[in-house]
Design a protein around this motif. Structure first.
Motif, PDB file in Angstrom:
ATOM      1  N   PHE A 173       0.754  -1.266  -0.059  1.00  0.00           N
ATOM      2  CA  PHE A 173      -0.014  -0.012  -0.083  1.00  0.00           C
ATOM      3  C   PHE A 173       0.633   1.207  -0.057  1.00  0.00           C
ATOM      4  O   PHE A 173       0.375   2.276   0.096  1.00  0.00           O
ATOM      5  CB  PHE A 173      -0.826  -0.011   1.097  1.00  0.00           C
ATOM      6  CG  PHE A 173      -1.903  -1.034   1.168  1.00  0.00           C
ATOM      7  CD1 PHE A 173      -3.086  -0.904   0.270  1.00  0.00           C
ATOM      8  CD2 PHE A 173      -1.896  -2.223   1.706  1.00  0.00           C
ATOM      9  CE1 PHE A 173      -4.081  -1.875   0.239  1.00  0.00           C
ATOM     10  CE2 PHE A 173      -2.892  -3.270   1.524  1.00  0.00           C
ATOM     11  CZ  PHE A 173      -4.033  -2.929   0.897  1.00  0.00           C
ATOM     12  N   LEU A 174       2.164   1.050  -0.132  1.00  0.00           N
ATOM     13  CA  LEU A 174       3.032   2.432  -0.177  1.00  0.00           C
ATOM     14  C   LEU A 174       2.806   3.110  -1.316  1.00  0.00           C
ATOM     15  O   LEU A 174       2.355   4.449  -1.457  1.00  0.00           O
ATOM     16  CB  LEU A 174       4.258   1.933  -0.229  1.00  0.00           C
ATOM     17  CG  LEU A 174       5.334   3.186  -0.139  1.00  0.00           C
ATOM     18  CD1 LEU A 174       5.277   4.202   1.178  1.00  0.00           C
ATOM     19  CD2 LEU A 174       6.679   2.674  -0.114  1.00  0.00           C
ATOM     20  N   PRO A 175       2.524   2.725  -2.647  1.00  0.00           N
ATOM     21  CA  PRO A 175       2.097   3.398  -3.855  1.00  0.00           C
ATOM     22  C   PRO A 175       0.904   4.078  -3.807  1.00  0.00           C
ATOM     23  O   PRO A 175       0.415   5.235  -4.158  1.00  0.00           O
ATOM     24  CB  PRO A 175       2.082   2.411  -5.013  1.00  0.00           C
ATOM     25  CG  PRO A 175       3.161   1.182  -4.535  1.00  0.00           C
ATOM     26  CD  PRO A 175       2.652   1.193  -3.130  1.00  0.00           C
ATOM     27  N   PHE A 176      -0.202   3.421  -3.087  1.00  0.00           N
ATOM     28  CA  PHE A 176      -1.432   3.955  -2.964  1.00  0.00           C
ATOM     29  C   PHE A 176      -1.314   5.132  -2.006  1.00  0.00           C
ATOM     30  O   PHE A 176      -1.948   6.246  -2.041  1.00  0.00           O
ATOM     31  CB  PHE A 176      -2.388   2.771  -2.162  1.00  0.00           C
ATOM     32  CG  PHE A 176      -2.980   1.703  -3.135  1.00  0.00           C
ATOM     33  CD1 PHE A 176      -3.963   1.901  -3.907  1.00  0.00           C
ATOM     34  CD2 PHE A 176      -2.417   0.448  -3.017  1.00  0.00           C
ATOM     35  CE1 PHE A 176      -4.338   0.970  -4.693  1.00  0.00           C
ATOM     36  CE2 PHE A 176      -2.731  -0.340  -3.731  1.00  0.00           C
ATOM     37  CZ  PHE A 176      -3.734  -0.238  -4.893  1.00  0.00           C
ATOM     38  N   SER A 177      -0.289   5.012  -0.978  1.00  0.00           N
ATOM     39  CA  SER A 177      -0.288   6.156   0.127  1.00  0.00           C
ATOM     40  C   SER A 177       0.390   7.483  -0.771  1.00  0.00           C
ATOM     41  O   SER A 177      -0.022   8.565  -0.344  1.00  0.00           O
ATOM     42  CB  SER A 177       0.660   5.571   1.138  1.00  0.00           C
ATOM     43  OG  SER A 177      -0.030   4.664   1.781  1.00  0.00           O
ATOM     44  N   VAL A 178       1.226   6.994  -1.740  1.00  0.00           N
ATOM     45  CA  VAL A 178       1.958   8.140  -2.238  1.00  0.00           C
ATOM     46  C   VAL A 178       0.940   8.770  -3.219  1.00  0.00           C
ATOM     47  O   VAL A 178       0.920  10.120  -3.278  1.00  0.00           O
ATOM     48  CB  VAL A 178       2.925   7.453  -3.308  1.00  0.00           C
ATOM     49  CG1 VAL A 178       3.620   8.642  -4.267  1.00  0.00           C
ATOM     50  CG2 VAL A 178       4.042   7.196  -2.416  1.00  0.00           C
TER      51      VAL A 178
END
Length: 362
Positions: free
Chosen positions: A70-75
């Motif tokens: 979920f790091l790319p979603f958070s970005v």
């Protein structure tokens, strides 16, 4: 071409962006980890000796997977929140009035996202892959004592022409491989011709020496027994020592070695190659998010279209993740070449993001 005309402004935007990205990531991981633990706690505590310590062990192994996923979603969400806030406070208008182009406004966010992508790659290689491997081993024993790493492999199948060979247990490596409880299915194009079973097989220079052999001829309905028999002179030992490989549980270098070993053994590696390339393209998806979410930065807030622009930015970002998963699935089944499966969505949405930005703001 001066993308950072103001150092103070660049630091200000980068700080806003990274703080909001980390806040969104922490919230997502906290909520999803709680929900995941609620679903798995029953299975973990079903083992008699397990308790609170095992629940925390599960969290320590599962949380890195959630962070990586979920790091790319958070970005993406951090980008939209940052740019929408700047737009609502008329700071974007001030920047454009000061002579900054759309690319200069986005440059601090893109450079910061490059740092996030580098962190994501290192985090995946050093923490996520070992944690995934450990969690998979733990789940196989129904959350009992986590097994230590072993060279013993079970239920290994090898194809030799039309014949199939199954070993219930494989120990050792190289030329010291020993097969236990061996079953050989001698097949023709029309079906099974004979069935051979043996207690143990050892590798020799002339083939595999099988002991206590029982051979059943299907067409004749007869059974023959012998103490020893030499079989499989074309079968290499490494074909038995290669167990199922999971791309997510190996580092990029270990996965490369596994792919090479599998290719030498004549096994398909299409899905693993796609996974290898995705270990690079996956973290780099963070770099795309400021570009795809940039539509939320521009347009007058008082026009009433800020919410619509934010929704469009989220739609572009989520469309990328859908396309990425689809392409990776096509690569796993061999419909796309591995490098195309990993990089095509990235290049496609980079062009889409640049086209939208240039045609609407530049």
């Amino acid at each position: 071409m001066d993308f950072f005309p103001s150092r103070i402004l660049a630091v200000y935007m980068a700080k806003m962006f990274i703080v909001r990205t980390l806040a969104v990531l922490a919230l997502l991981v906290l909520v999803l980890q709680a929900l995941d633990l609620l679903g798995e706690s029953g299975k973990i505590l079903a083992y008699e000796a397990n308790g609170e310590a095992e629940l925390w062990t599960y969290v320590s192994l599962r949380a890195p997977q959630l962070v990586a996923r979920f790091l790319p979603f958070s970005v993406l969400l951090g980008t939209i929140i940052t740019l929408a806030t700047l737009n609502q406070n008329s700071e974007v208008v001030s920047m454009k009035a000061g002579g900054l182009s759309a690319h200069q406004i986005l440059a601090p966010l893109i450079v910061t996202s490059m740092g996030v992508a580098l962190f994501s790659f290192i985090f995946n290689e050093t923490i996520v892959a070992p944690a995934t491997d450990r969690l998979m081993q733990w789940e196989k024993v129904d959350f009992g004592p986590i097994p230590a790493k072993s060279n013993i492999r079970t239920n290994v199948w090898v194809k030799d022409g039309n014949n199939l060979i199954n070993a219930a247990k494989v120990t050792g490596r190289g030329e010291n491989v020993i097969l236990q409880d061996v079953t050989i299915y001698n097949r023709t194009e029309n079906g099974l011709r004979s069935l051979m079973q043996g207690d143990q097989a050892k590798f020799t220079s002339s083939g595999w020496l099988l002991t206590n052999v029982v051979q059943f001829n299907v067409s004749a309905g007869t059974e023959d027994k012998s103490s020893e028999m030499l079989i499989g002179d074309s079968i290499r030992p490494d074909q038995f020592t290669l167990s199922n490989v999971n791309a997510n549980s190996l580092s990029i270098f270990a996965l490369r070695s596994a792919i090479d070993e599998l290719e030498r053994a004549g096994r398909p590696t299409m899905s693993l190659k796609a996974g290898w390339w995705h270990k690079i393209s996956g973290p780099m998806s963070s770099i795309l998010m400021p570009l795809l979410g940039a539509v939320a930065a521009f347009g007058l807030a008082r026009s009433g279209q800020l919410f619509l622009r934010a929704v469009i930015g989220m739609a572009l970002g989520f469309a990328y993740f859908v396309a990425d998963n689809f392409a990776l699935a096509m690569g796993n089944i061999g419909a796309y070449p591995p490098i195309l499966a990993a990089w095509a969505p990235f290049l496609l949405f980079f062009l889409i993001g640049e086209t939208v930005l240039v045609r609407t703001e530049e």
